[in-house]
Design a protein around this motif. Structure first.
Motif, PDB file in Angstrom:
ATOM      1  N   GLU A  24       0.375  -1.124   0.023  1.00 26.67           N
ATOM      2  CA  GLU A  24      -0.277   0.197  -0.018  1.00 26.67           C
ATOM      3  C   GLU A  24       0.332   1.104   0.091  1.00 26.67           C
ATOM      4  O   GLU A  24       0.001   2.178  -1.204  1.00 26.67           O
ATOM      5  CB  GLU A  24      -0.827   0.245   1.105  1.00 26.67           C
ATOM      6  N   GLU A  74       3.971   1.338  -0.724  1.00 30.01           N
ATOM      7  CA  GLU A  74       4.418   1.225  -2.067  1.00 30.01           C
ATOM      8  C   GLU A  74       3.551   2.316  -3.172  1.00 30.01           C
ATOM      9  O   GLU A  74       4.344   3.037  -4.228  1.00 30.01           O
ATOM     10  CB  GLU A  74       4.519   0.173  -3.118  1.00 30.01           C
ATOM     11  N   ARG A  75       2.042   1.730  -3.347  1.00 30.65           N
ATOM     12  CA  ARG A  75       0.903   2.360  -4.275  1.00 30.65           C
ATOM     13  C   ARG A  75       0.969   4.286  -3.964  1.00 30.65           C
ATOM     14  O   ARG A  75       1.064   4.683  -5.078  1.00 30.65           O
ATOM     15  CB  ARG A  75      -0.343   2.271  -4.379  1.00 30.65           C
ATOM     16  N   GLN A  76       1.265   4.162  -2.448  1.00 25.91           N
ATOM     17  CA  GLN A  76       1.292   5.331  -2.983  1.00 25.91           C
ATOM     18  C   GLN A  76       2.303   6.140  -1.862  1.00 25.91           C
ATOM     19  O   GLN A  76       1.669   7.207  -2.851  1.00 25.91           O
ATOM     20  CB  GLN A  76       0.946   5.440  -0.690  1.00 25.91           C
ATOM     21  N   LYS A  87       2.140   6.910  -6.083  1.00 23.10           N
ATOM     22  CA  LYS A  87       0.919   8.403  -6.749  1.00 23.10           C
ATOM     23  C   LYS A  87       0.888   9.775  -6.137  1.00 23.10           C
ATOM     24  O   LYS A  87       1.544  10.810  -6.619  1.00 23.10           O
ATOM     25  CB  LYS A  87      -0.400   7.794  -5.772  1.00 23.10           C
ATOM     26  N   GLU A  93      -5.874   1.819   3.259  1.00 22.83           N
ATOM     27  CA  GLU A  93      -5.182   2.397   2.638  1.00 22.83           C
ATOM     28  C   GLU A  93      -5.228   3.771   2.038  1.00 22.83           C
ATOM     29  O   GLU A  93      -4.972   4.937   2.626  1.00 22.83           O
ATOM     30  CB  GLU A  93      -4.921   1.394   0.792  1.00 22.83           C
TER      31      GLU A  93
END
Lengths: 420, 553, 177
Positions: free
Chosen positions: C85, C87-89, C92, C164
């Motif tokens: 999570e 990593e995605r943030q 972004k 998340e």
């Protein structure tokens, strides 16, 4: 017979010698007014008999101390029993020194009961030699405890003389507000002493009767690392429970007047080891002390202060004031050395810090500050006589709190194993 | 100055403002004292430095702190304040950092919360407590300075022949008719006083005898010691003067001491318990510790000390640390603090066995922490590809770990060698027999389990840490000053308490002897001295009858 | 004589003022830090740690940036869940100046490497050694995440796992400072 057994016998001998010495001092003072004798000769003769007896008592006590030391291989100051007997012995040493200077038989009449009470109090605790845990195995600890106790012993003699001064000068005839207030507080001091005797009566009375009760207590503790844990401990009572430990259930209790359990619990904020049992003991002491006090009042039909006051007539109050002050002035440097400096040296070796604001340390500091205030009041503000004597009396209360009260109410490093 | 005319004594001496007794002849200057009452002899009646007229702000602050009354108030406030800190445990009794506010509230309820909010949970570090200590320190400095210099002056130039009023209004007095010639009597009396170790000065028919003057400096020396003591405590807050931290080291492990260049190795921790023979009956069966001992080695890091590098260590000290006997090295001290007897696996030395031929290769060392990644064993090559310190099977069947302590370690090797695929085959190895059985090592490895086996041969190839020790690391550079301060203070206290400054003045005017004596403490002894000396020259007096009333300092 | 006395008084009172002021001052200063545990509004303790590539990271290097300091371990399921999570943030918000420093709780290099390759993490994974940093931060349970504002003060401390959305919301807020 082993050395430790011999030492126990010596202890019993010392205890009875002290009791007799007390009796002789009372005869020396109170007997002055008996008919067909010269009061001066009487006091001299009986004072001497009493002093010899009390010195024999001290000799027996020293025998107890050294034989126990030799028998156990460690200086007997490491648990509450040993410490309290040592304190009693220190008071006798302090008394003997002060007596050697001033030669007032009257002093014995007040110091000896103090010793007797403390020695009897010591006997409440388990008497076995307990092997030392590593932290207590240090020469500095021995030096610290013995010197501090000796300093405190001088304060105790100062207290005794201060109380005598108060009994001597407080006016038992006048009805002014001040006189009444003084009388009340003197009576209160005596009442407090009787409560301590009441404690001894209660403990030894129920011990003789073989009373037992047991509780299981759930305790949650937070250790030094901040981790909380809970465990169940059993707490043994030797006095009938009026108050049971916080958060506990009765396991078994002998019946006392039909009572086998109690609704009352000790408050959670009492943190000492076995706080519930101690609180229960305090309540019993007050009950027994009050009954004892009531009986004495019934017998004499007047306040105890008024009973003792006439005995004190003919004693120079200035002498008492001076003795009280001298005892404290002699004790103060010893106390400083023992309770603060040696304590710091030991703490530094054992824990790597000379001062840690442990409650016991703080209370030693408070006692020290208190007595330094006493000395400054006396030297620079001219507080003498009454005020000074009150300070001496209260000061000993502070000392007793430091020695006993802290262990009762507050948890800390100094809580000796096996305290009641 | 306005006040000049009323501070001049009839003997012609000019005294400072605030003088109670003429510095020269001792005549009382302030007649508000009742006639014939014993004189106020404190500080010999000199004027304290702060006593002057027309005080400005600095003078006022000065005289505020020079007052003993204020000093006493400060002492009383300090000990009353100190009692507050003993109600609940102080914050410093908790070693780890955690939420203190929540702790007080959950343990002691609302009173605990209020206690913590008032800052009483750190009473002895609070601004007001420190302020009290600073004020006491200030008062110690100023009170002492204000008195010691004038007192020193007064005592170093004493007149022998004092004013009659001065002598007759002492607390210990004696007067009588003397038939002998005055000077002969004085000589005779002086000889007796000398035997009592008085220093005697004579001026015809007047005499001044004095002993133990040094004891007057006792309180001031005591105060100097206390000031030094307080200053050294303050110095501990200087950066780098003090350090207090805790380290936990498993047997055989070496860890750095944070904030220093030192590393410590715990070679072996030992705990001894009392045997039942040594315990009294009611303690039998209990584990009562007799000794905790850490065989410790102290190293300094000589290179590679930065984060991420491999340090090169040099041994500088070794000591068996026990309670009451720390390891000491250049101001650094390591104290035995705590221990943990949970055993921990450190490393194993297994063999690789070819199960078909029975050939054995190795042993090789496999450490639990930071194990080497590649191993060559005879014809075999092994690469460590995964490890799990506390092996478990996760929800989705994946291997996982429950913790970072090697409670159930597992290692996955990729093995290549004779009879094995070129790319290698994974082999899971559990060093502990119990885990091997519990998780089924052979099932996991399947066919490979019949070809090779990794196996530890005997306990001598298992390296356990039986225990770990906790040490308290201390640096306290102010410590020596603390001891010096305490020692000076103690010396002063002894000087002032066990010796007393005693003085005797006498003069014979026309056959009339007037004797006055003064001491700063212990009047009983003072009277005994006077009566004893008189006794020796044939005058018998009851010591008590010498008392002139007044205060017993 | 008179003026020398005056000088002495002034010298001593000044010394008292300086020494006393220092003594009282340090207590006032220390009480603000209160034992060194990072608190919301306070500053996080400094650290100097190495990442998996051997680069040294210091907290002070990131001054002026919005930072998320996360303590994690492979043995802690909520940490494991959070890592992807983050990593995605990170992907972004990276361009808005977000920095994520994920401090591993003193595990082996192999363990950490395997984990990072499995989840293909691109933000710096710092290696605590012998639990020093974690102790400095007064950690009692994992994961613990510190949201640090660009001015270097702590906006939020979250103990335990986060969703998340929650992370997203926190970071969005963090970047408004």
């Amino acid at each position: 017979m082993s050395l430790v057994d011999l030492s126990s016998d010596a202890f019993i001998a010392a205890f009875f010698l002290y009791c007799f010495a007390f009796l002789f001092y009372v005869i020396a003072i109170a007997g002055k007014k008996w008919s067909n004798r010269d009061p001066f000769q009487h006091e001299k003769r009986w004072g001497r008999i009493a002093f010899i007896t009390s010195s024999l008592g001290l000799a027996a006590h020293l025998t107890f101390f050294f034989t126990r030391w030799a028998g156990s291989g460690q200086i007997p100051t490491s648990n509450m029993y040993e410490f309290m007997t040592f304190l009693g012995m220190a008071i006798m040493i302090a008394f003997t020194i002060i007596y050697a200077i001033y030669r007032k038989a009257l002093l014995g009449m007040f110091s000896l009961p103090l010793t007797v009470i403390i020695v009897a109090y010591a006997s409440v605790f388990p008497q076995e030699v307990q092997p030392l845990i590593p932290a207590l195995n240090s020469i500095w600890l021995k030096v610290h405890v013995t010197t501090a106790a000796l300093g405190e012993a001088f304060f105790a003699v100062g207290f005794a003389a201060g109380l005598m001064y108060l009994l001597r000068v407080v006016d038992f005839n006048s009805e002014t507000k001040e006189a009444r207030r003084s009388r009340f507080w003197v009576e209160f001091s005596l009442y407090t002493i009787i409560i301590i005797i009441g404690f001894l009566v209660a403990v030894f009375g129920f011990r003789a009767a073989g009373y037992e009760a047991q509780f299981s207590q759930e305790m949650s503790t937070v250790d030094a690392k901040g981790i909380e844990s809970s465990k169940v401990e059993t707490v043994d009572y030797t006095l009938p429970p009026i108050v049971k430990p916080y958060n506990s259930e009765v396991v078994h209790a002998d019946s006392f007047l039909g009572m086998t359990d109690t609704k009352l619990e000790a408050p959670s904020w009492m943190n000492g080891v076995n706080a519930g049992r101690k609180l229960n003991t305090v309540i019993w002491s007050i009950i027994a002390g009050t009954i004892l006090y009531g009986l004495l009042r019934l017998v004499f039909r007047k306040p105890l202060g008024a009973v003792i006051h006439p005995v004190m007539e003919g004693v120079d109050p200035d002498d008492l004031d001076e003795i009280s002050y001298r005892a404290i002035a002699i004790g103060f440097p010893i106390f400083t050395l023992g309770a603060l400096i040696f304590a710091m040296i030991w703490a530094n070796i054992a824990w790597g810090r000379f001062w840690g604001w442990d409650p016991k340390e703080v209370w030693a500091l408070i006692s020290w500050l208190y007595y330094s205030a006493y000395l400054h009041f006396r030297l620079s503000r001219g507080w003498q006589g009454l005020r000074s004597s009150w300070l001496a009396v209260i000061g000993f209360v502070v000392i007793l709190f430091t020695l006993v009260g802290v262990n009762l109410v507050i948890a800390g490093l100094h809580s000796y194993a096996g305290t009641n | 100055m306005l006040s000049i005319h009323n501070t001049k004594c009839e003997c012609g001496h000019q005294n400072a403002v605030g003088t109670v007794l003429c510095e020269s002849c001792g005549k009382p200057l302030m007649e508000d004292q009742q006639q014939n009452e014993p004189l106020e002899m404190r500080y010999d009646g000199i004027a304290r430095r702060s006593q002057k007229k027309n005080q400005n702000l600095i003078d006022r602050i000065w005289s505020f702190f020079s007052s003993v009354k204020i000093a006493i108030y400060l002492i009383v406030l300090t000990f009353l304040g100190a009692t507050l800190g003993t109600i609940y445990p102080q914050e410093n009794t908790f070693i780890n950092n955690f939420d203190i506010a929540a702790y007080y509230e959950s343990t002691y309820g609302t009173p605990g919360k209020i206690y913590q909010m008032l800052g009483l949970s750190h009473t002895y570090e609070s601004w007001w407590f420190i302020t009290l200590l600073v004020m006491i320190g200030t008062s110690l400095v100023i009170c002492s300075l204000d008195r010691i210099l004038p007192l020193y002056r007064a005592l170093s130039k004493q007149q022998i022949r004092k004013h009659l009023q001065f002598i007759n209004r002492q607390k210990t007095v004696y007067s009588a008719k003397v038939d002998e010639p005055a000077e002969a009597w004085v000589e005779q009396f002086a000889a007796q006083l000398k035997r009592k170790r008085y220093r005697v000065h004579m001026d015809g028919s007047a005499l001044l005898a004095e002993k133990n003057r040094f004891s007057r400096w006792g309180p001031y020396i005591n105060h100097i010691g206390l000031i030094l003591f307080l200053l050294s405590i303050l110095a501990r807050s200087l950066p780098g003067w003090q350090m207090d931290s805790y380290i936990t080291i498993a047997d055989g492990a070496t860890v750095p001491i944070e904030g220093t260049n030192y590393y410590v190795k715990n070679e072996k921790f030992t705990v001894d318990f009392y045997t039942d023979d040594e315990l009294p009956p009611e303690l039998k069966g209990q584990a009562r510790a007799k000794l905790y001992e850490t065989a410790a080695v102290l190293y300094t890091c000589s290179s590679g000390c930065e984060a991420g590098e491999t340090p090169v260590l040099e041994e500088v000290a070794r000591h068996d640390i026990i309670v009451n006997s720390p390891l000491k090295y250049k101001g650094l001290k390591l104290y035995q603090f705590d221990f943990d007897l949970t055993p921990k696996l450190i490393s194993v030395k297994p063999m690789l066995i070819n199960k078909e031929t029975g050939e054995q290769y190795g042993p090789f060392e496999l450490t639990m922490k930071d194990a080497a990644l590649n191993y060559e064993l005879g014809p075999y090559k092994m690469r460590l590809i995964a490890n799990y310190m506390d092996f478990a099977v996760g929800e989705n069947g994946e291997p996982t770990t429950l913790g970072r302590e090697p409670n159930a370690p597992a290692f996955v090797f990729l093995i290549t060698g004779p009879g094995l695929p070129e790319a290698g085959q994974p082999y899971m190895y559990f060093p502990m027999q119990k885990d091997k059985e519990k998780f089924g090592q052979d099932q996991i490895n399947g066919a490979l389990a019949s070809k090779v086996e990794i196996k530890v041969d005997g306990m001598q190839n298992v390296n356990f840490s039986e225990a770990s020790t906790s040490l308290n690391v201390r640096v306290d550079k102010a410590l020596n000053f603390v001891w010096v301060g305490a020692a000076i203070s103690m010396i002063g206290l002894l000087m002032g308490s066990y010796w007393q400054h005693r003085r005797i003045w006498l003069r014979i005017d026309d056959g009339q002897l007037s004797l006055g004596a003064h001491t700063n403490k212990n009047w009983y002894g003072m009277r005994a001295d006077v009566a004893g000396a008189l006794q020796k020259i044939g005058v018998t007096v009851d010591p008590k009858s010498l008392d002139n009333g007044g205060n017993n300092a | 004589m008179k003026s020398s006395r005056k000088i002495m008084q002034i010298v001593i009172l000044t010394a008292v003022l300086i020494i006393g002021g220092y003594a009282i001052g340090t207590t006032l200063f220390a009480s603000g830090e209160s034992g060194g545990v990072p608190k919301v509004g306070g500053t996080p303790p400094e650290f100097k740690l190495v990442d998996l590539q051997g680069n040294v990271h210091q907290l002070s290097d990131y001054k002026g940036k919005a930072i998320v300091v996360n303590f994690w371990g492979t043995f802690c399921p909520p940490c494991v869940k959070e890592m992807p999570e983050f990593e995605r943030q990170f992907a972004k918000w990276q361009n808005d100046g977000l920095e994520i420093l994920a401090i591993n709780l003193s595990e082996d290099t192999l363990t950490v490497n395997n984990f990072v390759h499995q989840f293909e993490l691109n933000y710096p994974i710092l290696r605590d050694v012998d639990r020093k940093t974690e102790r400095k931060y007064g950690l009692r349970s994992y994961p613990t995440t510190f949201f640090v504002k660009p001015d270097g003060t702590i906006m939020d401390i979250t103990v335990g796992g986060m969703t998340e959305e929650y992370i997203d919301e926190r970071i969005a807020k963090l970047l408004t400072y």
